[in-house]
Design a protein around this motif. Structure first.
Motif, PDB file in Angstrom:
ATOM      1  N   VAL A  21       0.852  -1.191   0.000  1.00  0.00           N
ATOM      2  CA  VAL A  21       0.000   0.000   0.000  1.00  0.00           C
ATOM      3  C   VAL A  21       0.884   1.235   0.000  1.00  0.00           C
ATOM      4  N   THR A  22       0.539   2.216  -0.856  1.00  0.00           N
ATOM      5  CA  THR A  22       1.278   3.472  -0.906  1.00  0.00           C
ATOM      6  C   THR A  22       0.481   4.583  -0.233  1.00  0.00           C
ATOM      7  N   PRO A  39       1.507  -6.258   4.026  1.00  0.00           N
ATOM      8  CA  PRO A  39       2.745  -6.392   4.788  1.00  0.00           C
ATOM      9  C   PRO A  39       3.754  -5.278   4.514  1.00  0.00           C
ATOM     10  N   ILE A  40       3.485  -4.447   3.476  1.00  0.00           N
ATOM     11  CA  ILE A  40       4.422  -3.378   3.121  1.00  0.00           C
ATOM     12  C   ILE A  40       3.641  -2.085   2.893  1.00  0.00           C
ATOM     13  N   VAL A  63       8.185   1.708   4.746  1.00  0.00           N
ATOM     14  CA  VAL A  63       9.318   2.252   4.011  1.00  0.00           C
ATOM     15  C   VAL A  63       9.149   3.762   3.944  1.00  0.00           C
ATOM     16  N   ARG A  64      10.135   4.473   4.481  1.00  0.00           N
ATOM     17  CA  ARG A  64      10.106   5.935   4.474  1.00  0.00           C
ATOM     18  C   ARG A  64      11.443   6.451   3.957  1.00  0.00           C
ATOM     19  N   GLY A  65      11.425   7.228   2.908  1.00  0.00           N
ATOM     20  CA  GLY A  65      12.612   7.937   2.495  1.00  0.00           C
ATOM     21  C   GLY A  65      13.513   7.198   1.530  1.00  0.00           C
ATOM     22  N   GLY A  67      16.591   5.274  -0.380  1.00  0.00           N
ATOM     23  CA  GLY A  67      17.363   4.080  -0.038  1.00  0.00           C
ATOM     24  C   GLY A  67      16.850   2.875  -0.796  1.00  0.00           C
ATOM     25  N   GLU A  68      17.488   1.740  -0.545  1.00  0.00           N
ATOM     26  CA  GLU A  68      17.076   0.483  -1.183  1.00  0.00           C
ATOM     27  C   GLU A  68      16.565  -0.468  -0.109  1.00  0.00           C
ATOM     28  N   TYR A  69      15.443  -1.087  -0.411  1.00  0.00           N
ATOM     29  CA  TYR A  69      14.781  -1.973   0.543  1.00  0.00           C
ATOM     30  C   TYR A  69      14.377  -3.254  -0.177  1.00  0.00           C
ATOM     31  N   GLU A  70      14.508  -4.379   0.492  1.00  0.00           N
ATOM     32  CA  GLU A  70      14.012  -5.641  -0.052  1.00  0.00           C
ATOM     33  C   GLU A  70      13.165  -6.313   1.018  1.00  0.00           C
ATOM     34  N   ILE A  71      11.876  -6.461   0.722  1.00  0.00           N
ATOM     35  CA  ILE A  71      10.925  -7.022   1.679  1.00  0.00           C
ATOM     36  C   ILE A  71      10.065  -8.043   0.945  1.00  0.00           C
ATOM     37  N   SER A  72      10.069  -9.277   1.407  1.00  0.00           N
ATOM     38  CA  SER A  72       9.224 -10.328   0.811  1.00  0.00           C
ATOM     39  C   SER A  72       9.388 -10.405  -0.707  1.00  0.00           C
TER      40      SER A  72
END
Length: 211
Positions: A21-22, A39-40, A63-65, A67-72
């Motif tokens: 969800v955004t 979940p994200i 997730v805020r801001g 950067g690089e993120y990896e989730i599920s």
């Protein structure tokens, strides 16, 4: 992937294994998020219309801001930008998110307040689906939105950050469609897309938030 516009800048992206969800917004008298679980959650900036994380159940990773993120197995890149055309002097910073999910690249521009700079464009150039504000005021307006689309050249464009129930919102949408040189299509409640169903040329898809 199934894409649902929940209103304002809030979308639910539902993939085969995971949902995202955004920018969940604070409910207003004429709009409500209803019950959503994911979940994200991504937050483009810390304003009430975009950061109502409590509305999303399921104890999501937020997730805020930049950067690089990896989730599920979802890869998310946050890209620094501004909420206005004066390098954030009026409304502060904004984060663009590029989301790799189910073989698709989705770009959510948040409350972008300017056309893309070269370094931002490099990050979003592979976007298949572009979720773009068109309403003006606190974001880019219809003419700027059309310019951003010509910069990115996505396959699918879904306008956001306008209210389709008001005259002002409908005027913004009409102007956007004129700028894009497209006829307004009938809004649909959901849009389903896969890597094999992407059109060859840029297509504007209109969604309608749930009542």
């Amino acid at each position: 992937m199934e894409i649902t516009w929940l209103g304002h800048a809030c979308f639910q992206l539902r993939g085969k294994q995971v949902a995202l969800v955004t920018d969940p917004f604070t409910p207003q008298p004429d709009s409500s998020l209803g019950k959503i679980t994911a979940p994200i959650v991504t937050v483009s900036h810390n304003h009430p219309g975009h950061n109502n994380i409590a509305a999303v159940s399921g104890n999501p990773r937020v997730v805020r801001g930049p950067g690089e993120y990896e989730i599920s197995d979802v890869l998310i890149t946050g890209i620094a930008s501004y909420h206005d055309g004066k390098h954030g002097a009026e409304r502060g910073r904004n984060t663009i998110y590029v989301i790799h999910m189910d073989g698709l690249v989705i770009c959510h521009l948040g409350d972008l307040g300017h056309t893309l700079q070269e370094e931002q464009l490099e990050e979003v150039a592979d976007a298949d689906v572009l979720l773009i504000p068109i309403g003006g005021g606190s974001t880019i307006h219809a003419t700027q939105a059309a310019e951003v689309i010509s910069q990115v050249e996505p396959r699918i464009v879904i306008p956001m950050h306008y209210n389709p129930t008001t005259d002002e919102g409908l005027q913004a949408l009409n102007k956007f469609c004129r700028e894009m040189g497209v006829e307004q299509s009938a809004p649909q409640p959901k849009f389903t897309v896969s890597p094999t169903s992407l059109p060859v040329e840029t297509q504007v898809v209109l969604l309608t938030p749930p009542a």
